[in-house]
Scaffold this motif. Structure first.
Motif, PDB file in Angstrom:
ATOM      1  N   MET A  91       0.530  -1.029  -0.154  1.00 20.59           N
ATOM      2  CA  MET A  91      -0.063  -0.236   0.211  1.00 20.59           C
ATOM      3  C   MET A  91       1.110   1.356   0.625  1.00 20.59           C
ATOM      4  SD  MET A  91      -2.999   1.080   2.541  1.00 20.59           S
ATOM      5  CE  MET A  91      -1.715   0.370   3.799  1.00 20.59           C
ATOM      6  N   LEU A  92       2.054   1.057   0.790  1.00 28.79           N
ATOM      7  CA  LEU A  92       3.211   2.543   0.728  1.00 28.79           C
ATOM      8  C   LEU A  92       3.731   2.857  -0.215  1.00 28.79           C
ATOM      9  CD1 LEU A  92       4.307   2.580   4.268  1.00 28.79           C
ATOM     10  CD2 LEU A  92       2.624   3.590   3.679  1.00 28.79           C
ATOM     11  N   LYS A  93       3.803   1.358  -0.331  1.00 25.99           N
ATOM     12  CA  LYS A  93       4.689   1.744  -2.158  1.00 25.99           C
ATOM     13  C   LYS A  93       3.866   1.899  -3.262  1.00 25.99           C
ATOM     14  CE  LYS A  93       7.436  -2.833  -1.209  1.00 25.99           C
ATOM     15  NZ  LYS A  93       7.742  -3.733  -1.307  1.00 25.99           N
ATOM     16  N   GLU A  94       2.859   1.093  -3.812  1.00 23.94           N
ATOM     17  CA  GLU A  94       2.428   1.788  -4.568  1.00 23.94           C
ATOM     18  C   GLU A  94       1.599   2.945  -4.314  1.00 23.94           C
ATOM     19  OE1 GLU A  94       1.528  -0.909  -2.297  1.00 23.94           O
ATOM     20  OE2 GLU A  94       1.836  -2.713  -3.086  1.00 23.94           O
ATOM     21  N   ALA A  95       1.654   3.915  -2.936  1.00 27.52           N
ATOM     22  CA  ALA A  95       1.009   5.296  -3.559  1.00 27.52           C
ATOM     23  C   ALA A  95       2.222   5.716  -3.337  1.00 27.52           C
ATOM     24  CB  ALA A  95       1.018   5.613  -1.788  1.00 27.52           C
ATOM     25  N   ALA A  96       3.547   5.450  -3.117  1.00 30.79           N
ATOM     26  CA  ALA A  96       4.695   6.094  -3.543  1.00 30.79           C
ATOM     27  C   ALA A  96       5.502   5.688  -4.930  1.00 30.79           C
ATOM     28  CB  ALA A  96       6.145   6.041  -2.546  1.00 30.79           C
ATOM     29  N   ALA A  97       5.146   4.809  -5.791  1.00 28.71           N
ATOM     30  CA  ALA A  97       5.319   4.180  -6.279  1.00 28.71           C
ATOM     31  C   ALA A  97       4.218   5.854  -8.143  1.00 28.71           C
ATOM     32  CB  ALA A  97       4.735   3.383  -7.362  1.00 28.71           C
ATOM     33  N   HIS A  98       3.375   5.848  -7.544  1.00 25.40           N
ATOM     34  CA  HIS A  98       1.912   6.406  -8.565  1.00 25.40           C
ATOM     35  C   HIS A  98       2.730   8.203  -7.702  1.00 25.40           C
ATOM     36  CE1 HIS A  98      -2.190   8.076  -9.485  1.00 25.40           C
ATOM     37  NE2 HIS A  98      -1.724   8.990  -8.299  1.00 25.40           N
ATOM     38  N   ILE A  99       2.435   8.175  -6.963  1.00 24.73           N
ATOM     39  CA  ILE A  99       3.231   9.777  -6.668  1.00 24.73           C
ATOM     40  C   ILE A  99       4.635  10.240  -7.578  1.00 24.73           C
ATOM     41  CG2 ILE A  99       4.503  11.059  -5.296  1.00 24.73           C
ATOM     42  CD1 ILE A  99       2.331  10.168  -3.098  1.00 24.73           C
ATOM     43  N   LEU A 100       5.487   9.277  -8.096  1.00 21.76           N
ATOM     44  CA  LEU A 100       7.287   9.144  -8.659  1.00 21.76           C
ATOM     45  C   LEU A 100       6.227   9.166  -9.950  1.00 21.76           C
ATOM     46  CD1 LEU A 100       9.435   5.878  -6.900  1.00 21.76           C
ATOM     47  CD2 LEU A 100       9.389   8.276  -7.356  1.00 21.76           C
ATOM     48  N   ARG A 101       5.018   7.958 -10.631  1.00 29.34           N
ATOM     49  CA  ARG A 101       4.616   8.279 -11.438  1.00 29.34           C
ATOM     50  C   ARG A 101       4.161   9.546 -12.064  1.00 29.34           C
ATOM     51  NH1 ARG A 101       1.738   4.615 -10.452  1.00 29.34           N
ATOM     52  NH2 ARG A 101       2.922   2.055 -10.248  1.00 29.34           N
ATOM     53  N   GLU A 102       3.752  10.535 -11.855  1.00 24.96           N
ATOM     54  CA  GLU A 102       2.928  11.236 -11.644  1.00 24.96           C
ATOM     55  C   GLU A 102       3.861  13.075 -11.540  1.00 24.96           C
ATOM     56  OE1 GLU A 102      -0.574  11.897 -12.603  1.00 24.96           O
ATOM     57  OE2 GLU A 102       0.095  10.056 -12.369  1.00 24.96           O
ATOM     58  N   GLN A 103       5.004  12.867 -10.464  1.00 20.86           N
ATOM     59  CA  GLN A 103       5.464  13.624  -9.761  1.00 20.86           C
ATOM     60  C   GLN A 103       7.356  13.749 -10.076  1.00 20.86           C
ATOM     61  OE1 GLN A 103       3.866  15.756  -6.544  1.00 20.86           O
ATOM     62  NE2 GLN A 103       2.030  14.723  -6.815  1.00 20.86           N
ATOM     63  N   GLY A 104       7.325  12.547 -10.069  1.00 17.22           N
ATOM     64  CA  GLY A 104       9.327  12.251 -10.442  1.00 17.22           C
ATOM     65  C   GLY A 104       9.378  11.940  -8.860  1.00 17.22           C
ATOM     66  N   CYS A 105      10.776  12.373  -9.014  1.00 17.49           N
ATOM     67  CA  CYS A 105      11.401  12.302  -7.295  1.00 17.49           C
ATOM     68  C   CYS A 105      11.117  13.165  -6.714  1.00 17.49           C
ATOM     69  CB  CYS A 105      13.372  11.546  -7.183  1.00 17.49           C
ATOM     70  SG  CYS A 105      13.120  10.356  -7.935  1.00 17.49           S
ATOM     71  N   GLU A 106      11.265  14.611  -7.346  1.00 16.04           N
ATOM     72  CA  GLU A 106      11.253  15.576  -6.739  1.00 16.04           C
ATOM     73  C   GLU A 106       9.990  15.700  -6.510  1.00 16.04           C
ATOM     74  OE1 GLU A 106      11.396  15.442 -10.192  1.00 16.04           O
ATOM     75  OE2 GLU A 106      13.537  15.044 -10.096  1.00 16.04           O
ATOM     76  N   GLY A 107       8.313  15.572  -6.816  1.00  9.50           N
ATOM     77  CA  GLY A 107       7.673  15.515  -5.746  1.00  9.50           C
ATOM     78  C   GLY A 107       6.707  14.857  -4.782  1.00  9.50           C
ATOM     79  N   LEU A 108       7.741  13.405  -4.330  1.00 11.45           N
ATOM     80  CA  LEU A 108       7.586  12.331  -3.860  1.00 11.45           C
ATOM     81  C   LEU A 108       7.692  13.006  -2.062  1.00 11.45           C
ATOM     82  CD1 LEU A 108       7.138   9.561  -3.282  1.00 11.45           C
ATOM     83  CD2 LEU A 108       9.074   9.031  -2.797  1.00 11.45           C
TER      84      LEU A 108
END
Length: 188
Positions: free
Chosen positions: A1-18
């Motif tokens: 659940m945490l990794k999926e949420a983080a992966a979603h944010i990475l896809r959408e906003q990149g490392c800078e947005g995470l």
């Protein structure tokens, strides 16, 4: 659940947005709960990276297992196709995770590249009689891996239309087979 949420944010906003706050919010957990599993943003990204590259390795191993008793040229073509499919698993995430993450000081500890290298080296050693006489197997392993990985990685991430070329796989296959065997022995 945490990794999926983080992966979603990475896809959408990149490392800078995470951020860990964004991940906790997206996952619906408290920041404290997140920190129980991942002490930092970097540890979370590293775990996502390990999982992603583990999936890539499993795809390559499955391809090998399905054709390991076939001629070298069939195995090479299976590796090329598996590499394409593995890179297509999640191209936006792969692009981020394959990029320079040096600002996070993330080191890959799972030896994923070495695992694929070991598989390729084992294959070339087993098939030595099918290779050109003067081949250096450890060097051929590294070069074969780098050629297939580099060409496929670049095409999937930066020139996906190249994958639609009817002869793309055949041309990569031909390039690798000529190097390994010294002869034109492509399988169509």
């Amino acid at each position: 659940m945490l990794k999926e949420a983080a992966a979603h944010i990475l896809r959408e906003q990149g490392c800078e947005g995470l951020t860990t706050n964004k991940v906790a919010e997206k996952a619906g957990v408290s920041i404290g709960s997140l920190y129980q599993y991942f002490p930092s943003k970097e540890s979370l990204i590293a775990e996502i990276k390990r999982d992603h590259f583990k999936d890539l390795r499993q795809s390559m191993k499955a391809a090998y297992e399905s054709v390991k008793d076939r001629p070298l040229e069939v195995i090479v073509k299976a590796f090329i196709n598996a590499s394409i499919e593995a890179h297509r698993l999640d191209p936006p995430l792969h692009k981020i995770l394959s990029g320079d993450l040096s600002e996070f000081k993330i080191k890959e500890n799972d030896k994923s590249q070495n695992a694929v290298h070991a598989l390729v080296e084992s294959l070339l050693t087993e098939r030595k009689s099918e290779l050109r006489d003067d081949i250096n197997i450890p060097l051929a392993t590294r070069l074969t891996y780098k050629v297939i990985e580099g060409v496929i990685h670049d095409a999937v991430l930066y020139e996906p239309d190249l994958l639609e070329e009817e002869r793309f796989v055949d041309e990569v296959h031909q390039m690798v087979m000529v190097y390994l065997t010294g002869t034109d022995s492509a399988v169509n």
